[in-house]
Design an enzyme around this catalytic site. Structure first.
Site, PDB file in Angstrom:
ATOM      1  N   ASP A  48     -38.521   4.899   1.552  1.00  0.00           N
ATOM      2  CA  ASP A  48     -37.354   5.534   0.378  1.00  0.00           C
ATOM      3  C   ASP A  48     -37.771   7.322   0.709  1.00  0.00           C
ATOM      4  O   ASP A  48     -38.431   7.752   0.282  1.00  0.00           O
ATOM      5  CB  ASP A  48     -37.468   5.403  -0.455  1.00  0.00           C
ATOM      6  CG  ASP A  48     -37.303   6.242  -2.065  1.00  0.00           C
ATOM      7  OD1 ASP A  48     -36.139   6.556  -1.392  1.00  0.00           O
ATOM      8  OD2 ASP A  48     -37.367   5.829  -3.352  1.00  0.00           O
ATOM      9  N   GLY A  70     -29.030   7.122   3.790  1.00  0.00           N
ATOM     10  CA  GLY A  70     -28.260   8.537   2.323  1.00  0.00           C
ATOM     11  C   GLY A  70     -26.978   7.405   2.113  1.00  0.00           C
ATOM     12  O   GLY A  70     -26.461   5.975   2.288  1.00  0.00           O
ATOM     13  N   TYR A 133     -19.989  13.423  -2.343  1.00  0.00           N
ATOM     14  CA  TYR A 133     -20.519  13.222  -1.508  1.00  0.00           C
ATOM     15  C   TYR A 133     -20.399  14.182  -0.766  1.00  0.00           C
ATOM     16  O   TYR A 133     -22.079  14.425   0.288  1.00  0.00           O
ATOM     17  CB  TYR A 133     -20.099  11.969  -0.730  1.00  0.00           C
ATOM     18  CG  TYR A 133     -20.036  11.394   0.185  1.00  0.00           C
ATOM     19  CD1 TYR A 133     -21.499  10.511   0.853  1.00  0.00           C
ATOM     20  CD2 TYR A 133     -19.107  11.267   1.032  1.00  0.00           C
ATOM     21  CE1 TYR A 133     -21.587  10.022   1.766  1.00  0.00           C
ATOM     22  CE2 TYR A 133     -19.334  10.790   2.271  1.00  0.00           C
ATOM     23  CZ  TYR A 133     -20.698  10.291   2.468  1.00  0.00           C
ATOM     24  OH  TYR A 133     -20.435  10.315   4.303  1.00  0.00           O
TER      25      TYR A 133
HETATM   26  C1  15L Z   1     -18.062   8.416   5.261  1.00  0.00           C
HETATM   27  O1  15L Z   1     -18.394   9.651   5.762  1.00  0.00           O
HETATM   28  C2  15L Z   1     -18.174   7.186   4.860  1.00  0.00           C
HETATM   29  O2  15L Z   1     -20.083   7.298   4.930  1.00  0.00           O
HETATM   30  C3  15L Z   1     -18.049   6.571   5.651  1.00  0.00           C
HETATM   31  O3  15L Z   1     -18.294   4.388   4.529  1.00  0.00           O
HETATM   32  C4  15L Z   1     -16.215   6.043   5.274  1.00  0.00           C
HETATM   33  O4  15L Z   1     -15.744   6.295   4.367  1.00  0.00           O
HETATM   34  C5  15L Z   1     -15.650   7.765   6.301  1.00  0.00           C
HETATM   35  O5  15L Z   1     -16.281   8.402   5.103  1.00  0.00           O
HETATM   36  C6  15L Z   1     -14.490   8.143   6.160  1.00  0.00           C
HETATM   37  O6  15L Z   1     -13.606   8.722   5.733  1.00  0.00           O
HETATM   38  O7  15L Z   1     -13.892   6.746   6.187  1.00  0.00           O
END
Ligand code: 15L
Length: 275
Positions: A48, A70, A133
């Site tokens: 973790d 993450g 995010y």
């Molecule tokens: C990301 O950063 C994600 O980790 C991935 O799961 C997708 O959602 C991707 O972007 C995306 O923009 O398609």
């Protein structure tokens, strides 16, 4: 042969990468989730990364780290904080304390998701994250900058688009990254002698790309794939989406508050979330 730690190895990107890098590196895989079916040259260490103790344990004795671990989509702050802010700090700091020379960081197109789709952006643009995010990915890039400038670490930030066998919708036609192009980019990050601190876009050679990926090309990246042969099929299935999402490179990340996260939460974030 170099020993490379892949964090978040049980996820989609990690699964593609393990297959593509097999035989070229000794792979130490880590994840919160258990991982079955180890191949020759692979070992697994459950961890973790929101715990510094775990981060120190898994980064000891490796030559390089591909940090994929993450929370991988837009989500609650507690989860992003534990996995992507605390966890990312722990990985960089543990790498420094253990003398790891290189860290490849999987940042994301969502670090710059509020740029419009009619704009072409390069690695020097002001970041415009499209949520919590995206902010966590900008944070990781800036951590990398400090660890490169202050401690001499070699840091390679890949703003990944969407890693998949094939592009799945209109937005992904512009940001698709095939597994073999992902592997090529990762090999550059692991091997290139001149890397100090770099940001590159992790996308295939898509004709519909929104990126000027000259920094990756400068380092020798020659993508083999282009989403265009899939375009007619993808567009035939496409239905009109929310206009806010359609205008921006980050798509629905620009207006949703939570998306289903495929990975479990770090223990501390799960506890905090229940309160
Ligand atoms: C990301 O950063 C994600 O980790 C991935 O799961 C997708 O959602 C991707 O972007 C995306 O923009 O398609």
């Amino acid at each position: 042969m170099k020993t490379v730690l892949i964090t978040g190895a049980a996820g989609d990107v990690g699964t593609h990468l393990r297959r593509e890098l097999a035989g070229s590196y000794r792979l130490r895989l880590s994840d919160l989730r258990p991982l079955k079916g180890l191949a020759k040259g692979e070992t697994f260490a459950r961890a973790d990364i929101s715990s510094m103790r775990d981060a120190l344990r898994i980064t000891k004795g490796v030559d390089a780290i591909v940090h994929l671990g993450g929370y991988s989509v837009e989500g609650p702050w507690e989860a992003i904080l534990a996995a992507n802010i605390v966890g990312c700090y722990n990985v960089f700091e543990a790498a420094r304390r253990n003398g790891v020379e290189r860290v490849l960081f999987a940042t994301s197109n969502h670090a710059a998701g509020f740029y419009r789709r009619d704009q072409v952006i390069d690695h020097r643009v002001y970041p415009r994250p499209d949520g919590r995010y995206g902010i966590s990915k900008v944070f990781g890039e800036m951590l990398g900058s400090v660890y490169a400038d202050k401690y001499g670490m070699r840091v390679f930030c890949m703003r990944l688009g969407n890693v998949n066998e094939r592009p799945i919708d209109r937005r992904r036609l512009s940001i698709w990254l095939s597994p073999r192009d992902l592997a090529q980019l990762v090999r550059i990050g692991l091997e290139h002698p001149d890397i100090r601190f770099e940001i590159v876009y992790g996308v295939s050679g898509n004709r519909r790309s929104w990126y000027d990926n000259s920094n990756a090309l400068r380092l020798g990246y020659r993508p083999q794939d282009d989403s265009e042969p899939y375009a007619a099929g993808v567009l035939a299935r496409e239905t009109p989406g929310d206009p806010r999402a359609e205008a921006c490179q980050g798509g629905i990340f620009v207006h949703v508050e939570e998306l289903p996260n495929p990975a479990p939460l770090p223990a501390k974030a799960s506890k905090r979330k229940k309160k």
